[in-house]
Design a protein around this motif. Structure first.
Motif, PDB file in Angstrom:
ATOM      1  N   SER A 170      49.359  45.305  30.211  1.00 32.54           N
ATOM      2  CA  SER A 170      49.948  45.388  31.547  1.00 32.54           C
ATOM      3  C   SER A 170      50.040  44.035  32.233  1.00 32.54           C
ATOM      4  CB  SER A 170      49.124  46.336  32.429  1.00 32.54           C
ATOM      5  OG  SER A 170      47.805  45.847  32.575  1.00 32.54           O
ATOM      6  N   MET A 171      49.444  42.961  31.631  1.00 29.39           N
ATOM      7  CA  MET A 171      49.495  41.621  32.235  1.00 29.39           C
ATOM      8  C   MET A 171      50.029  40.632  31.194  1.00 29.39           C
ATOM      9  SD  MET A 171      46.433  39.292  33.925  1.00 29.39           S
ATOM     10  CE  MET A 171      46.246  40.333  35.367  1.00 29.39           C
ATOM     11  N   ASP A 172      50.765  39.681  31.679  1.00 27.00           N
ATOM     12  CA  ASP A 172      51.267  38.616  30.806  1.00 27.00           C
ATOM     13  C   ASP A 172      50.089  37.967  30.069  1.00 27.00           C
ATOM     14  OD1 ASP A 172      53.483  36.510  30.173  1.00 27.00           O
ATOM     15  OD2 ASP A 172      51.771  35.341  30.942  1.00 27.00           O
ATOM     16  N   PRO A 173      50.155  37.808  28.732  1.00 28.56           N
ATOM     17  CA  PRO A 173      49.019  37.288  27.952  1.00 28.56           C
ATOM     18  C   PRO A 173      48.514  35.924  28.403  1.00 28.56           C
ATOM     19  CG  PRO A 173      50.669  38.221  26.489  1.00 28.56           C
ATOM     20  CD  PRO A 173      51.277  38.198  27.860  1.00 28.56           C
ATOM     21  N   LYS A 174      49.445  35.009  28.712  1.00 27.71           N
ATOM     22  CA  LYS A 174      49.007  33.687  29.151  1.00 27.71           C
ATOM     23  C   LYS A 174      48.257  33.763  30.479  1.00 27.71           C
ATOM     24  CE  LYS A 174      52.601  30.976  26.815  1.00 27.71           C
ATOM     25  NZ  LYS A 174      53.715  29.995  26.964  1.00 27.71           N
ATOM     26  N   LEU A 175      48.783  34.564  31.375  1.00 25.44           N
ATOM     27  CA  LEU A 175      48.109  34.720  32.673  1.00 25.44           C
ATOM     28  C   LEU A 175      46.768  35.406  32.489  1.00 25.44           C
ATOM     29  CD1 LEU A 175      48.181  34.496  35.761  1.00 25.44           C
ATOM     30  CD2 LEU A 175      49.347  36.722  35.826  1.00 25.44           C
ATOM     31  N   PHE A 176      46.725  36.361  31.567  1.00 27.71           N
ATOM     32  CA  PHE A 176      45.466  37.072  31.309  1.00 27.71           C
ATOM     33  C   PHE A 176      44.372  36.095  30.860  1.00 27.71           C
ATOM     34  CE2 PHE A 176      42.621  39.365  28.415  1.00 27.71           C
ATOM     35  CZ  PHE A 176      42.235  40.445  29.214  1.00 27.71           C
ATOM     36  N   SER A 177      44.716  35.220  29.936  1.00 31.50           N
ATOM     37  CA  SER A 177      43.736  34.247  29.418  1.00 31.50           C
ATOM     38  C   SER A 177      43.308  33.268  30.503  1.00 31.50           C
ATOM     39  CB  SER A 177      44.322  33.484  28.222  1.00 31.50           C
ATOM     40  OG  SER A 177      44.645  34.367  27.178  1.00 31.50           O
ATOM     41  N   SER A 178      44.278  32.805  31.308  1.00 31.32           N
ATOM     42  CA  SER A 178      43.975  31.839  32.367  1.00 31.32           C
ATOM     43  C   SER A 178      43.039  32.426  33.419  1.00 31.32           C
ATOM     44  CB  SER A 178      45.280  31.367  33.017  1.00 31.32           C
ATOM     45  OG  SER A 178      45.028  30.543  34.119  1.00 31.32           O
ATOM     46  N   LEU A 179      43.303  33.657  33.797  1.00 28.59           N
ATOM     47  CA  LEU A 179      42.479  34.288  34.835  1.00 28.59           C
ATOM     48  C   LEU A 179      41.069  34.594  34.326  1.00 28.59           C
ATOM     49  CD1 LEU A 179      45.026  36.751  36.477  1.00 28.59           C
ATOM     50  CD2 LEU A 179      44.197  34.571  37.385  1.00 28.59           C
ATOM     51  N   ARG A 180      40.937  34.936  33.093  1.00 30.08           N
ATOM     52  CA  ARG A 180      39.600  35.205  32.545  1.00 30.08           C
ATOM     53  C   ARG A 180      38.732  33.949  32.578  1.00 30.08           C
ATOM     54  NH1 ARG A 180      39.164  39.371  27.561  1.00 30.08           N
ATOM     55  NH2 ARG A 180      37.084  39.472  28.458  1.00 30.08           N
ATOM     56  N   LYS A 181      39.342  32.812  32.306  1.00 35.59           N
ATOM     57  CA  LYS A 181      38.585  31.559  32.367  1.00 35.59           C
ATOM     58  C   LYS A 181      38.179  31.239  33.813  1.00 35.59           C
ATOM     59  CE  LYS A 181      40.740  29.438  28.309  1.00 35.59           C
ATOM     60  NZ  LYS A 181      41.601  28.316  27.824  1.00 35.59           N
ATOM     61  N   THR A 182      39.145  31.435  34.740  1.00 36.16           N
ATOM     62  CA  THR A 182      38.858  31.133  36.151  1.00 36.16           C
ATOM     63  C   THR A 182      37.738  32.007  36.676  1.00 36.16           C
ATOM     64  OG1 THR A 182      41.150  30.458  36.529  1.00 36.16           O
ATOM     65  CG2 THR A 182      39.840  31.033  38.465  1.00 36.16           C
ATOM     66  N   CYS A 183      37.824  33.307  36.435  1.00 37.68           N
ATOM     67  CA  CYS A 183      36.850  34.254  36.994  1.00 37.68           C
ATOM     68  C   CYS A 183      35.498  34.174  36.288  1.00 37.68           C
ATOM     69  CB  CYS A 183      37.398  35.674  36.909  1.00 37.68           C
ATOM     70  SG  CYS A 183      38.827  35.944  37.981  1.00 37.68           S
ATOM     71  N   ALA A 184      35.415  33.460  35.156  1.00 39.77           N
ATOM     72  CA  ALA A 184      34.128  33.302  34.475  1.00 39.77           C
ATOM     73  C   ALA A 184      33.242  32.277  35.169  1.00 39.77           C
ATOM     74  CB  ALA A 184      34.355  32.900  33.019  1.00 39.77           C
ATOM     75  N   SER A 185      33.827  31.535  36.086  1.00 35.52           N
ATOM     76  CA  SER A 185      33.059  30.528  36.821  1.00 35.52           C
ATOM     77  C   SER A 185      32.062  31.196  37.760  1.00 35.52           C
ATOM     78  CB  SER A 185      34.001  29.621  37.610  1.00 35.52           C
ATOM     79  OG  SER A 185      34.949  29.016  36.763  1.00 35.52           O
ATOM     80  N   ARG A 186      31.086  30.417  38.192  1.00 31.49           N
ATOM     81  CA  ARG A 186      30.095  30.965  39.112  1.00 31.49           C
ATOM     82  C   ARG A 186      30.714  31.266  40.473  1.00 31.49           C
ATOM     83  NH1 ARG A 186      24.518  27.409  38.307  1.00 31.49           N
ATOM     84  NH2 ARG A 186      24.102  28.050  36.130  1.00 31.49           N
ATOM     85  N   GLY A 187      30.033  32.133  41.179  1.00 33.55           N
ATOM     86  CA  GLY A 187      30.522  32.533  42.496  1.00 33.55           C
ATOM     87  C   GLY A 187      31.637  33.559  42.367  1.00 33.55           C
ATOM     88  N   ASP A 188      32.496  33.555  43.332  1.00 28.10           N
ATOM     89  CA  ASP A 188      33.621  34.498  43.345  1.00 28.10           C
ATOM     90  C   ASP A 188      34.896  33.701  43.595  1.00 28.10           C
ATOM     91  OD1 ASP A 188      35.103  36.803  43.341  1.00 28.10           O
ATOM     92  OD2 ASP A 188      34.420  37.523  45.315  1.00 28.10           O
ATOM     93  N   PRO A 189      35.436  33.085  42.559  1.00 32.26           N
ATOM     94  CA  PRO A 189      36.604  32.217  42.729  1.00 32.26           C
ATOM     95  C   PRO A 189      37.801  32.971  43.281  1.00 32.26           C
ATOM     96  CG  PRO A 189      35.618  31.895  40.565  1.00 32.26           C
ATOM     97  CD  PRO A 189      34.982  33.125  41.154  1.00 32.26           C
ATOM     98  N   SER A 190      38.701  32.235  43.878  1.00 29.92           N
ATOM     99  CA  SER A 190      39.937  32.814  44.435  1.00 29.92           C
ATOM    100  C   SER A 190      41.130  32.332  43.628  1.00 29.92           C
ATOM    101  CB  SER A 190      40.108  32.414  45.897  1.00 29.92           C
ATOM    102  OG  SER A 190      40.192  31.004  46.044  1.00 29.92           O
ATOM    103  N   VAL A 191      42.175  33.150  43.600  1.00 32.47           N
ATOM    104  CA  VAL A 191      43.419  32.808  42.899  1.00 32.47           C
ATOM    105  C   VAL A 191      44.588  33.198  43.791  1.00 32.47           C
ATOM    106  CG1 VAL A 191      42.399  33.116  40.606  1.00 32.47           C
ATOM    107  CG2 VAL A 191      43.547  35.039  41.725  1.00 32.47           C
ATOM    108  N   PHE A 192      45.745  32.581  43.568  1.00 32.47           N
ATOM    109  CA  PHE A 192      46.944  32.903  44.339  1.00 32.47           C
ATOM    110  C   PHE A 192      47.524  34.236  43.868  1.00 32.47           C
ATOM    111  CE2 PHE A 192      46.986  28.218  44.908  1.00 32.47           C
ATOM    112  CZ  PHE A 192      47.033  28.188  46.301  1.00 32.47           C
ATOM    113  N   LEU A 193      47.978  35.041  44.841  1.00 30.74           N
ATOM    114  CA  LEU A 193      48.610  36.315  44.504  1.00 30.74           C
ATOM    115  C   LEU A 193      50.005  36.107  43.925  1.00 30.74           C
ATOM    116  CD1 LEU A 193      47.507  38.396  47.621  1.00 30.74           C
ATOM    117  CD2 LEU A 193      46.808  38.785  45.248  1.00 30.74           C
ATOM    118  N   ASP A 194      50.695  35.070  44.356  1.00 28.38           N
ATOM    119  CA  ASP A 194      52.001  34.702  43.808  1.00 28.38           C
ATOM    120  C   ASP A 194      51.798  33.392  43.049  1.00 28.38           C
ATOM    121  OD1 ASP A 194      54.575  33.866  43.250  1.00 28.38           O
ATOM    122  OD2 ASP A 194      55.353  34.251  45.267  1.00 28.38           O
ATOM    123  N   GLN A 195      51.892  33.462  41.739  1.00 30.11           N
ATOM    124  CA  GLN A 195      51.614  32.294  40.907  1.00 30.11           C
ATOM    125  C   GLN A 195      52.755  31.282  40.901  1.00 30.11           C
ATOM    126  OE1 GLN A 195      48.623  31.833  38.819  1.00 30.11           O
ATOM    127  NE2 GLN A 195      47.964  33.357  40.342  1.00 30.11           N
TER     128      GLN A 195
END
Length: 442
Positions: free
Chosen positions: A215-240
């Motif tokens: 249901s998610m673009d593979p490249k975006l899926f991989s990128s977001l998994r790396k970002t969210c693996a960081s400590r704390g609660d990182p934020s990402v843009f809703l419109d990439q």
């Protein structure tokens, strides 16, 4: 049809009817009179522009504040109340869904300038609506006029905050919007506000990154998994793509399976909304017009007008209760000394009444007179008087005869008087005829 569906449709009709009534009481340019605050909208626009030039993310902050305020008890600025300024030390700001809302200091700055110009006139609810409108236009979105005249609420209760969550499916989300009188097309347009702003990994990681389900673009899926693996609660843009511009790029991203939140991505695949997403993605003008109309309609939700609510002096606190009017002590009326009552009149001794007059015995009245019938008296006998008297009787005297007596003429007798038949006396007899003795006999 199911009774629950009929009941829901009934409440929707009632909500739409009330919204129409309220909308008629709001008006564009409500403050543009000398009696109110003619420079109010100019002050709001200038203050927002100054902030936008320093921080372009303020558009997303104001859109979020506007949506979260209007969705709970209507657009009444109840989200601005600080917890310390309530009786139970709790307000809508304490609700979990409102933890990431920001931009309160900008509202305070606008309110301070308006109070210096026209105190206790412009409501905090109108400040939120006007500031959001100006921020959307500054970020490349539509320019639109929004009616004003709202008043501020008197309640801010965190238990009443019930917003559609990021993990909702399309039908669950639409149920919440429909309760506010928002249509499915308007809901898709309002969610287009996610074209600016950010979200935190904690809000989508479990739904979107737990596994690669296609249901998610593979490249975006991989990128977001790396970002969210960081400590704390990182934020990402809703419109990439265009993260600070209000445009239709958000819908294009959904069609490419690049939606971040679960509810956003489902808009592109649900049969009730997929066509709307496709239209907005291909027609930027259609999105801009629909987005402006949906924001205006949202701003009319359950607003307070007229004498309802209040106009706050401080957007973070309810106005203190008005002091009761001073008690006016009215002196008691002077006592009026009553003069003593007049003495009673002297008693008049009344002599004993005189004895009653002696009774007079009256003899009975005589019997009534009997009627006497009077027979008419017979008429008097008719006396026939001849005109010529009879010759006197002859008298023989021894002396020489005297000379002849003179002739006596007797006039005829008059007719008898009328006879009174009742009480007149009988007629007198005719006068006697005297015959002189000197007349000789015949």
């Amino acid at each position: 049809m199911d009774k629950k569906i009929l009941l829901l449709l009934f409440f929707i009709c009632i909500s739409l009817h009330l919204a129409a009534i309220v909308s008629a009481q709001l008006q564009v340019g409500f403050y543009n009179t000398k009696a109110r605050c003619p420079r109010a909208e100019t002050i709001v626009r200038d203050t927002v522009r100054s902030r936008f030039l320093k921080d372009r993310s303020i558009t997303a902050a104001l859109l979020r504040m506007y949506f979260h305020d209007c969705f709970v008890r209507g657009c009444d600025a109840s989200i601005l109340i600080d917890s310390k300024n309530t009786k139970n030390k709790k307000s809508e700001k304490d609700a979990g869904a409102n933890g990431s809302v920001r931009g309160y200091e900008l509202i305070d700055q606008i309110k301070s300038r308006l109070e210096a110009m026209c105190s206790m006139t412009v409501s905090c609810a109108d400040i939120i609506a006007l500031a959001t409108r100006d921020a959307v236009a500054l970020a490349g979105g539509p320019s639109y006029n929004i009616p004003t005249g709202r008043r501020d609420g008197l309640v801010s209760d965190p238990s009443q905050v019930n917003l559609p969550g990021p993990s909702s499916n399309v039908q669950q989300a639409f149920q919440s919007f429909r309760s506010k009188g928002i249509t499915i097309n308007e809901m898709v347009a309002l969610l287009g506000g996610h074209t600016v702003g950010i979200t935190h990994c904690s809000l989508f990681q479990g739904d979107r990154l737990s596994r690669a389900d296609g249901s998610m673009d593979p490249k975006l899926f991989s990128s977001l998994r790396k970002t969210c693996a960081s400590r704390g609660d990182p934020s990402v843009f809703l419109d990439q793509n265009t993260s600070f511009i209000v445009d239709n790029s958000f819908y294009k991203q959904l069609r490419l399976k690049k939606g971040i939140l679960k509810v956003d991505q489902l808009l592109a695949s649900d049969k009730s909304t997929a066509g709307i997403v496709a239209n907005f993605a291909s027609n930027p003008r259609a999105f801009q017009q629909a987005f402006a109309n949906a924001l205006i309609k949202l701003g009319n939700t359950q607003v307070l007008v007229g004498k309802s609510g209040e106009i706050r002096k401080d957007c973070r606190a309810f106005n203190p209760p008005s002091p009761p009017p001073p008690k006016v002590s009215i002196p008691p009326p002077p006592k009026i000394l009553k003069s003593p009552p007049p003495p009673p009149p002297p008693k008049v001794s009344v002599s004993t009444p005189p004895p009653p007059p002696p009774k007079v015995s009256f003899s009975p009245p005589p019997p009534p007179l009997t009627k006497v019938s009077v027979s008419p008296s017979p008429p008097p006998p008719k006396v026939s008087v001849s005109t010529t008297p009879p010759p006197p009787p002859k008298v023989s005297f021894s002396p020489p005869p005297p000379p002849s007596p003179p002739k006596v003429s007797v006039s005829p007798t008059s007719p008898p008087p009328p006879t009174n038949l009742l009480s007149s006396p009988p007629p007198s007899p005719p006068p006697p005829v005297f015959t002189s003795p000197l007349l000789p006999e015949a």
